[in-house]
Design an enzyme around this catalytic site. Structure first.
Site, PDB file in Angstrom:
ATOM      1  N   TYR A  96      51.235  40.481  48.223  1.00  0.00           N
ATOM      2  CA  TYR A  96      52.205  39.653  49.045  1.00  0.00           C
ATOM      3  C   TYR A  96      53.623  39.787  48.789  1.00  0.00           C
ATOM      4  O   TYR A  96      54.795  38.787  48.882  1.00  0.00           O
ATOM      5  CB  TYR A  96      51.057  37.941  48.706  1.00  0.00           C
ATOM      6  CG  TYR A  96      51.333  37.357  47.189  1.00  0.00           C
ATOM      7  CD1 TYR A  96      49.835  37.594  47.150  1.00  0.00           C
ATOM      8  CD2 TYR A  96      52.123  37.207  46.308  1.00  0.00           C
ATOM      9  CE1 TYR A  96      49.883  37.936  45.633  1.00  0.00           C
ATOM     10  CE2 TYR A  96      52.049  36.938  45.012  1.00  0.00           C
ATOM     11  CZ  TYR A  96      50.758  37.097  44.359  1.00  0.00           C
ATOM     12  OH  TYR A  96      50.287  37.020  43.875  1.00  0.00           O
ATOM     13  N   THR A 121      41.683  32.008  37.611  1.00  0.00           N
ATOM     14  CA  THR A 121      42.418  33.066  37.816  1.00  0.00           C
ATOM     15  C   THR A 121      41.874  34.814  36.500  1.00  0.00           C
ATOM     16  O   THR A 121      40.698  33.826  35.708  1.00  0.00           O
ATOM     17  CB  THR A 121      43.764  32.844  38.153  1.00  0.00           C
ATOM     18  OG1 THR A 121      44.244  34.065  38.479  1.00  0.00           O
ATOM     19  CG2 THR A 121      44.564  32.455  37.201  1.00  0.00           C
ATOM     20  N   LYS A 149      36.698  34.843  36.004  1.00  0.00           N
ATOM     21  CA  LYS A 149      36.487  34.768  38.168  1.00  0.00           C
ATOM     22  C   LYS A 149      34.521  34.499  37.766  1.00  0.00           C
ATOM     23  O   LYS A 149      34.047  34.044  38.714  1.00  0.00           O
ATOM     24  CB  LYS A 149      36.838  35.090  39.583  1.00  0.00           C
ATOM     25  CG  LYS A 149      38.296  34.868  39.901  1.00  0.00           C
ATOM     26  CD  LYS A 149      38.761  35.392  41.097  1.00  0.00           C
ATOM     27  CE  LYS A 149      40.432  35.390  40.738  1.00  0.00           C
ATOM     28  NZ  LYS A 149      40.793  35.459  42.268  1.00  0.00           N
ATOM     29  N   GLY A 194      40.368  49.851  48.979  1.00  0.00           N
ATOM     30  CA  GLY A 194      40.039  49.623  47.729  1.00  0.00           C
ATOM     31  C   GLY A 194      38.188  48.808  47.805  1.00  0.00           C
ATOM     32  O   GLY A 194      37.865  49.064  49.008  1.00  0.00           O
ATOM     33  N   ASN A 206      37.810  54.099  48.690  1.00  0.00           N
ATOM     34  CA  ASN A 206      38.372  53.945  47.305  1.00  0.00           C
ATOM     35  C   ASN A 206      38.775  54.771  46.569  1.00  0.00           C
ATOM     36  O   ASN A 206      37.824  56.219  47.236  1.00  0.00           O
ATOM     37  CB  ASN A 206      37.248  53.151  46.435  1.00  0.00           C
ATOM     38  CG  ASN A 206      37.891  52.456  45.598  1.00  0.00           C
ATOM     39  OD1 ASN A 206      38.981  51.508  45.112  1.00  0.00           O
ATOM     40  ND2 ASN A 206      37.445  52.050  44.876  1.00  0.00           N
TER      41      ASN A 206
END
Ligand SMILES: NC(=O)c1ccc[n+]([C@@H]2O[C@H](COP(=O)([O-])OP(=O)(O)OC[C@H]3O[C@@H](n4cnc5c(N)ncnc54)[C@H](OP(=O)(O)O)[C@@H]3O)[C@@H](O)[C@H]2O)c1
Length: 286
Positions: free
Chosen positions: A229, A68, A72, A132, A155
């Site tokens: 989320y 993470t 990455k 984005g 963006n």
């Protein structure tokens, strides 16, 4: 919880910081449910220790590693084999250790695509509009490029969206377009798109009353996917639901990227509903 023995295989996630990661609770819940002899841990790695950590994974025979923020991209130079799409994305989030040979994939993009397909979003020949042009847009767009007809990026920093659009077109052949984000560009491209994907943090907790796209620009034939989320139903999704659009929230993608990693490491299929339930509980989201 099954007993940890000298045969227990180790999986884990690396990042910096790592305390926020949902991966340990998600994977250990699936491991326990399937009664597998694995354990999944979290490793907070300081940037100067990244290459030593990779040596450690090989030396300790850690079987699978999730990656993470902020590693990455940085981790890629230390690995042995990177899946072609992840190479194009220039980011990996999952590593499998096969007797010291480290293979890597990007299950963020693959998980998001699986979520769209599982939620009956038709991809073939569709026009996709991304809000984005950061990591999430990059990962998902490379996977969607396999199926869709055109991908548009709007963006704040126009140069960033132009660069992504140019590279994506060059590497995959999909038709692309990019521009800055404004009421004019949103109005124009929303009306002509089939799928709208918010890949920006707009609308994320605590700024839950913000939305990247005003309700008036949505139309009922749009499939609206918000990668955010928390909350489960962002303002964008609420507006889209009210208009009658098909919608999808980011939790499904979060869990699917984990499921794809889990399946690759263990060759077992975890229960998605159980993983969704535990993440919702931990985040305290509704
Ligand atoms: N569901 C999942 O599994 C999943 C996976 C990955 C990420 N995410 C979520 O996706 C979101 C983006 O993550 P990321 O990794 O792509 O981040 P990132 O690499 O930092 O990119 C963020 C993008 O959003 C744009 N942006 C940021 N603030 C904005 C604002 N106020 N108005 C308009 N655009 C804005 C940025 O524009 P500039 O380029 O101009 O700065 C950039 O293009 C986060 O909320 C993250 O939690 C979800």
């Amino acid at each position: 919880m099954p007993t940890i023995t000298s045969k227990t295989k180790i999986l884990g996630v690396i990042g910096h910081p790592i305390e926020h990661s949902m991966s340990p609770i998600m994977h250990n819940t699936a491991i326990n449910d399937l009664k597998l002899d694995y354990v999944y841990l979290a490793f907070d790695i300081e940037p100067q220790n990244l290459s030593k950590a990779i040596d450690g994974f090989r030396a300790l025979n850690i079987k699978g590693i999730s990656v993470t923020i902020p590693y990455k991209e940085a981790i890629m130079e230390f690995l042995d084999e990177i899946d072609p799409i992840a190479k194009n994305i220039k980011a990996v989030n999952t590593i499998k250790n096969e007797d010291g040979f480290l293979k890597a994939r990007n299950t963020d993009g693959a998980g998001g695509k699986r979520s769209l397909i599982e939620n009956s979003c038709e991809l073939s020949d569709k026009k996709v509009l991304f809000i984005g042009a950061g990591g999430a847009a990059r990962a998902l767009s490379y996977f969607l490029a396999e199926d869709v007809a055109q991908i548009i990026f709007l963006n704040i920093r126009k140069e960033r969206s132009k660069l992504l659009a140019k590279e994506l077109n060059k590497k995959t052949g999909v038709k692309t377009f990019a521009n800055g984000i404004s009421n004019n560009t949103l109005k124009k491209f929303c009306s002509s798109s089939d799928i709208l994907i918010n890949a920006s943090p707009i609308g994320m907790y605590p700024k839950i009353n913000e939305t990247p796209v005003a309700k008036e620009f949505l139309h009922k034939d749009l499939f609206v996917f918000d990668v955010v989320y928390n909350p489960l139903e962002t303002k964008l999704l609420k507006d889209a639901n009210e208009i009658g659009c098909k919608t999808l929230g980011g939790l499904d993608m979060l869990v699917n990227q984990g499921i794809l990693a889990f399946e690759w490491w263990t060759e077992k299929i975890p229960k998605k509903e159980l993983m969704i339930h535990i993440v919702k509980n931990v985040l305290g989201i509704k």
